[in-house]
Design a protein around this motif. Structure first.
Motif, PDB file in Angstrom:
ATOM      1  N   HIS A  28       0.831  -1.193   0.000  1.00 28.22           N
ATOM      2  CA  HIS A  28       0.000   0.000   0.000  1.00 28.22           C
ATOM      3  C   HIS A  28       0.877   1.259   0.000  1.00 28.22           C
ATOM      4  CE1 HIS A  28       0.974  -0.090   4.273  1.00 28.22           C
ATOM      5  NE2 HIS A  28       0.548   1.158   4.365  1.00 28.22           N
ATOM      6  N   GLU A  29       0.353   2.324  -0.576  1.00 28.21           N
ATOM      7  CA  GLU A  29       1.035   3.616  -0.685  1.00 28.21           C
ATOM      8  C   GLU A  29       2.472   3.471  -1.216  1.00 28.21           C
ATOM      9  OE1 GLU A  29       0.784   6.018   2.785  1.00 28.21           O
ATOM     10  OE2 GLU A  29      -1.378   5.764   3.013  1.00 28.21           O
ATOM     11  N   PRO A  30       2.622   2.977  -2.447  1.00 29.41           N
ATOM     12  CA  PRO A  30       3.974   2.810  -2.999  1.00 29.41           C
ATOM     13  C   PRO A  30       4.595   4.109  -3.513  1.00 29.41           C
ATOM     14  CG  PRO A  30       2.348   2.260  -4.651  1.00 29.41           C
ATOM     15  CD  PRO A  30       1.581   2.573  -3.387  1.00 29.41           C
ATOM     16  N   GLU A  31       3.793   5.149  -3.674  1.00 27.99           N
ATOM     17  CA  GLU A  31       4.258   6.354  -4.365  1.00 27.99           C
ATOM     18  C   GLU A  31       5.542   6.947  -3.778  1.00 27.99           C
ATOM     19  OE1 GLU A  31       1.168   5.667  -3.163  1.00 27.99           O
ATOM     20  OE2 GLU A  31      -0.276   7.098  -3.957  1.00 27.99           O
ATOM     21  N   PRO A  32       5.629   7.147  -2.442  1.00 29.30           N
ATOM     22  CA  PRO A  32       6.862   7.738  -1.905  1.00 29.30           C
ATOM     23  C   PRO A  32       8.092   6.855  -2.136  1.00 29.30           C
ATOM     24  CG  PRO A  32       5.073   7.894  -0.317  1.00 29.30           C
ATOM     25  CD  PRO A  32       4.608   6.981  -1.392  1.00 29.30           C
ATOM     26  N   LYS A  33       7.919   5.555  -2.065  1.00 22.84           N
ATOM     27  CA  LYS A  33       9.038   4.646  -2.287  1.00 22.84           C
ATOM     28  C   LYS A  33       9.529   4.720  -3.730  1.00 22.84           C
ATOM     29  CE  LYS A  33       8.828   2.707   1.856  1.00 22.84           C
ATOM     30  NZ  LYS A  33       9.914   2.805   2.851  1.00 22.84           N
ATOM     31  N   ILE A  34       8.586   4.800  -4.650  1.00 23.47           N
ATOM     32  CA  ILE A  34       8.953   4.911  -6.062  1.00 23.47           C
ATOM     33  C   ILE A  34       9.614   6.248  -6.329  1.00 23.47           C
ATOM     34  CG2 ILE A  34       7.998   5.054  -8.395  1.00 23.47           C
ATOM     35  CD1 ILE A  34       5.908   2.982  -7.489  1.00 23.47           C
ATOM     36  N   ALA A  35       9.070   7.316  -5.744  1.00 21.28           N
ATOM     37  CA  ALA A  35       9.661   8.641  -5.925  1.00 21.28           C
ATOM     38  C   ALA A  35      11.080   8.702  -5.360  1.00 21.28           C
ATOM     39  CB  ALA A  35       8.785   9.700  -5.256  1.00 21.28           C
ATOM     40  N   ALA A  36      11.339   7.931  -4.299  1.00 18.21           N
ATOM     41  CA  ALA A  36      12.669   7.922  -3.680  1.00 18.21           C
ATOM     42  C   ALA A  36      13.638   7.000  -4.408  1.00 18.21           C
ATOM     43  CB  ALA A  36      12.552   7.490  -2.219  1.00 18.21           C
ATOM     44  N   GLY A  37      13.170   6.288  -5.434  1.00 15.52           N
ATOM     45  CA  GLY A  37      14.046   5.435  -6.221  1.00 15.52           C
ATOM     46  C   GLY A  37      14.297   4.063  -5.627  1.00 15.52           C
ATOM     47  N   GLU A  38      13.497   3.653  -4.629  1.00 11.08           N
ATOM     48  CA  GLU A  38      13.707   2.344  -4.024  1.00 11.08           C
ATOM     49  C   GLU A  38      13.310   1.215  -4.976  1.00 11.08           C
ATOM     50  OE1 GLU A  38      12.311   1.846  -0.039  1.00 11.08           O
ATOM     51  OE2 GLU A  38      12.757   3.913   0.514  1.00 11.08           O
ATOM     52  N   PHE A  39      12.361   1.465  -5.831  1.00  8.59           N
ATOM     53  CA  PHE A  39      12.013   0.572  -6.924  1.00  8.59           C
ATOM     54  C   PHE A  39      11.234   1.388  -7.937  1.00  8.59           C
ATOM     55  CE2 PHE A  39       9.086  -0.102  -3.343  1.00  8.59           C
ATOM     56  CZ  PHE A  39       7.855   0.216  -3.888  1.00  8.59           C
ATOM     57  N   THR A  40      11.004   0.840  -9.120  1.00  7.79           N
ATOM     58  CA  THR A  40      10.339   1.574 -10.188  1.00  7.79           C
ATOM     59  C   THR A  40       8.860   1.233 -10.234  1.00  7.79           C
ATOM     60  OG1 THR A  40      10.677  -0.101 -11.888  1.00  7.79           O
ATOM     61  CG2 THR A  40      12.464   1.492 -11.538  1.00  7.79           C
ATOM     62  N   ALA A  41       8.103   2.104 -10.885  1.00  7.24           N
ATOM     63  CA  ALA A  41       6.682   1.834 -11.072  1.00  7.24           C
ATOM     64  C   ALA A  41       6.478   0.565 -11.895  1.00  7.24           C
ATOM     65  CB  ALA A  41       6.004   3.029 -11.732  1.00  7.24           C
ATOM     66  N   ALA A  42       7.349   0.347 -12.892  1.00 12.28           N
ATOM     67  CA  ALA A  42       7.233  -0.857 -13.720  1.00 12.28           C
ATOM     68  C   ALA A  42       7.471  -2.113 -12.885  1.00 12.28           C
ATOM     69  CB  ALA A  42       8.229  -0.786 -14.874  1.00 12.28           C
ATOM     70  N   GLN A  43       8.458  -2.071 -11.988  1.00 12.01           N
ATOM     71  CA  GLN A  43       8.690  -3.212 -11.108  1.00 12.01           C
ATOM     72  C   GLN A  43       7.484  -3.462 -10.204  1.00 12.01           C
ATOM     73  OE1 GLN A  43      12.424  -1.724  -9.394  1.00 12.01           O
ATOM     74  NE2 GLN A  43      13.427  -3.612 -10.075  1.00 12.01           N
ATOM     75  N   TYR A  44       6.929  -2.377  -9.705  1.00 15.89           N
ATOM     76  CA  TYR A  44       5.775  -2.491  -8.812  1.00 15.89           C
ATOM     77  C   TYR A  44       4.598  -3.138  -9.531  1.00 15.89           C
ATOM     78  CZ  TYR A  44       1.930  -1.004  -5.757  1.00 15.89           C
ATOM     79  OH  TYR A  44       0.828  -0.974  -4.959  1.00 15.89           O
ATOM     80  N   ARG A  45       4.294  -2.672 -10.736  1.00 15.23           N
ATOM     81  CA  ARG A  45       3.176  -3.236 -11.481  1.00 15.23           C
ATOM     82  C   ARG A  45       3.423  -4.713 -11.810  1.00 15.23           C
ATOM     83  NH1 ARG A  45       3.889   1.614 -14.432  1.00 15.23           N
ATOM     84  NH2 ARG A  45       4.719   0.387 -16.175  1.00 15.23           N
ATOM     85  N   ALA A  46       4.660  -5.021 -12.196  1.00 10.50           N
ATOM     86  CA  ALA A  46       4.978  -6.405 -12.541  1.00 10.50           C
ATOM     87  C   ALA A  46       4.872  -7.318 -11.320  1.00 10.50           C
ATOM     88  CB  ALA A  46       6.386  -6.478 -13.138  1.00 10.50           C
ATOM     89  N   ALA A  47       5.305  -6.830 -10.163  1.00  8.81           N
ATOM     90  CA  ALA A  47       5.192  -7.628  -8.942  1.00  8.81           C
ATOM     91  C   ALA A  47       3.721  -7.860  -8.589  1.00  8.81           C
ATOM     92  CB  ALA A  47       5.924  -6.933  -7.800  1.00  8.81           C
ATOM     93  N   TRP A  48       2.911  -6.819  -8.747  1.00  8.16           N
ATOM     94  CA  TRP A  48       1.463  -6.955  -8.524  1.00  8.16           C
ATOM     95  C   TRP A  48       0.898  -8.075  -9.407  1.00  8.16           C
ATOM     96  CZ3 TRP A  48      -2.886  -6.641  -6.121  1.00  8.16           C
ATOM     97  CH2 TRP A  48      -3.157  -5.636  -5.182  1.00  8.16           C
TER      98      TRP A  48
END
Length: 535
Positions: A362-382
């Protein structure tokens, strides 16, 4: 919940799109006479060509330019036709980011027979990947409008065939045919060809439109045609009918393992929160405390910082409750497959007699903005985790994307679809809007529910997804030391979200950098009453 939620009235939000690479059928019934306006007399359609005798769509191949077609707003939506030696294609563009609609000037079917069956299809592509839209029909009759459509996502420049079957249950209805590009950016386009609506008997004898490699009209990239495009023919006709905003579309169940969540009313509950004394609690103690505080809460919001905790450790304490649970293994780890077996076991072991809204990160936006992982990685993991959930086949479990409320605000400069793994993955859109989530000084007033939740409600409905509020809350304001004003505000929130058909609402009964807990009796009694349906 660590991002701001400004207390401002929402602007008009353009219809958003489910960002999916898979097609998905959708359906909605709207009992509203207002949607029947604009269906008056229009210019008579020309007869179909002999080779299209079974196709009820006028000029479905655009050989006659824009004849028979228009947009819903000629000032901001631009329709043109590119002509080649092999044929023609239509192109939709916009002058501002908005939903663009290719609309038949005359309803494709003027009057239906009861139980008439049709097949609807079109081919679509774009030169700028990242386009989402829908081929849809609007069935108008007997004082209501029904929409049947097929959503699509274009992640490359190849042609995609969109099709679905349509049955009209009543006689005398009209059928309006549209192709939509959701939130189309002025720098992008949607290209359309071979729009068809044929009677089912006729459709059964016709092959599915060939993929682009066999397309007699030439290559996928139309600019590669040696003769090049003819001068653009723009549609200058003003809208004459069906100019209403496209209605939100609710998804149908795909199969027995993907049942759309449904409740007779909005359910309310709380997060487990922390002990008021600061002492450590077991899970059983926390659950018992919150049940005592709120007279047996309907919904419980659970958080696991890594992999989900075994059901056996929690099941006895959360029986008969609706569960909203999130877990957060790193996307890179998920994508290696190292958690597949454990996650599949977790889905298989989940209770089958309780409604469970499960959330990956939940609430991945700050983590993605900080460069901890990418939006593409997040979607693929989902998507990977959702496939495991599908294997478990638990119709009571619903994949719920939960984003911050701030992301829904246009001032955030974010696009919620960046985090959206697609229609086939996500069942529910969840949001965490607050009355001033993060300021050091705290809120000075209790903002209206519309100003806090309006954006997330509109995005969710325009996306055609049911929605829920995973977290919400407010601190006490300086003029309300006893919580009596907050108690009334909580009831306003409950009425608003129930009226907007939220699936569930969980109050953030916790203390982080600031205290959102309902410690005063007025606020606590108010929320307990809301859980009991008294608001």
């Amino acid at each position: 919940m660590k991002e701001p939620t400004p207390s401002i009235s929402r602007p008009k939000y353009q219809q958003a799109a489910p960002g999916a690479s898979l097609l998905k059928k959708t359906f909605v019934t709207i009992a509203s006479a207002s949607l029947l306006t604009g269906l008056g007399a229009v210019p008579a359609a020309q007869a179909a060509k002999p080779d299209e005798a079974k196709n009820l769509v006028v000029n479905g191949k655009f050989d006659a330019g824009t004849e028979g077609w228009r947009t819903n707003d000629a000032n901001t939506e631009k329709l043109s036709v590119r002509k080649y030696a092999q044929g023609a294609v239509a192109e939709l563009r916009t002058t501002e980011t908005k939903t663009a609609v290719l609309n038949d000037i005359t309803n494709t079917i003027k009057s239906t027979e009861a139980d008439a069956s049709y097949t609807v299809s079109a081919r679509v592509r774009t030169e700028h990947p990242g386009i989402w839209g829908q081929l849809r029909t609007r069935i108008v009759g007997n004082g209501e409008t029904k929409i049947v459509g097929e959503s699509f996502g274009l992640n490359d420049t190849s042609w995609t065939t969109v099709s679905f079957d349509l049955t009209v249950p009543t006689s005398g209805s009209t059928v309006d045919l549209n192709v939509l590009a959701w939130s189309l950016d002025p720098s992008k386009n949607l290209i359309i060809d071979d729009v068809k609506l044929v009677e089912r008997d006729a459709a059964s004898t016709q092959p599915v439109p060939a993929p682009v490699e066999e397309d007699p009209k030439g290559p996928a990239t139309v600019e590669e045609d040696p003769k090049g495009p003819a001068p653009v023919e723009e549609d200058t006709q003003k809208p004459e009918q069906n100019t209403d905003t496209p209605a939100p579309i609710q998804p149908e169940p795909i199969d027995k393992c993907d049942v759309a969540p449904k409740t007779d009313r909005t359910l309310f509950g709380v997060s487990l929160g922390g002990s008021t004394t600061g002492a450590k609690e077991t899970f059983a103690q926390s659950m018992a405390r919150q049940d005592a505080n709120y007279d047996d809460t309907e919904v419980v919001r659970l958080f696991d910082p890594g992999m989900p905790v075994s059901w056996s450790k929690r099941a006895p304490y959360i029986e008969d409750k609706t569960i909203s649970i999130s877990f957060r293994p790193d996307p890179a780890e998920v994508l290696t497959g190292q958690h597949d077996a454990a996650l599949l076991n977790w889905f298989n072991a989940a209770p089958s007699d309780q409604t469970i809204y499960w959330t990956y990160f939940h609430e991945p936006e700050p983590k993605i903005a900080a460069g901890e992982f990418t939006a593409a990685q997040y979607r693929a993991a989902w998507a990977r985790i959702a496939k495991l959930a599908d294997q478990a086949c638990k119709p009571n479990m619903h994949a719920t994307l939960i984003l911050t409320g701030w992301t829904a605000n246009p001032r955030s400069n974010r696009d919620w679809r960046d985090y959206y793994a697609g229609d086939s993955v996500i069942d529910v859109l969840g949001w965490d809007p607050y009355n001033d989530a993060t300021s050091q000084e705290g809120p000075k007033s209790y903002a209206s529910p519309e100003s806090i939740f309006g954006n997330v409600v509109e995005i969710s409905k325009n996306a055609g997804k049911p929605f829920a509020i995973g977290e919400t809350g407010t601190r006490l304001i300086p003029t309300d030391p006893n919580g009596t004003q907050r108690a009334e505000w909580l009831k306003d929130v409950a009425r608003y979200l129930d009226n907007e058909d939220a699936l569930f609402v969980a109050y953030w009964d916790s203390k982080t950098f600031a205290d959102f807990r309902l410690l005063d009796s007025a606020s606590r009694d108010s929320w307990a009453g809301i859980i009991d349906g008294k608001y």
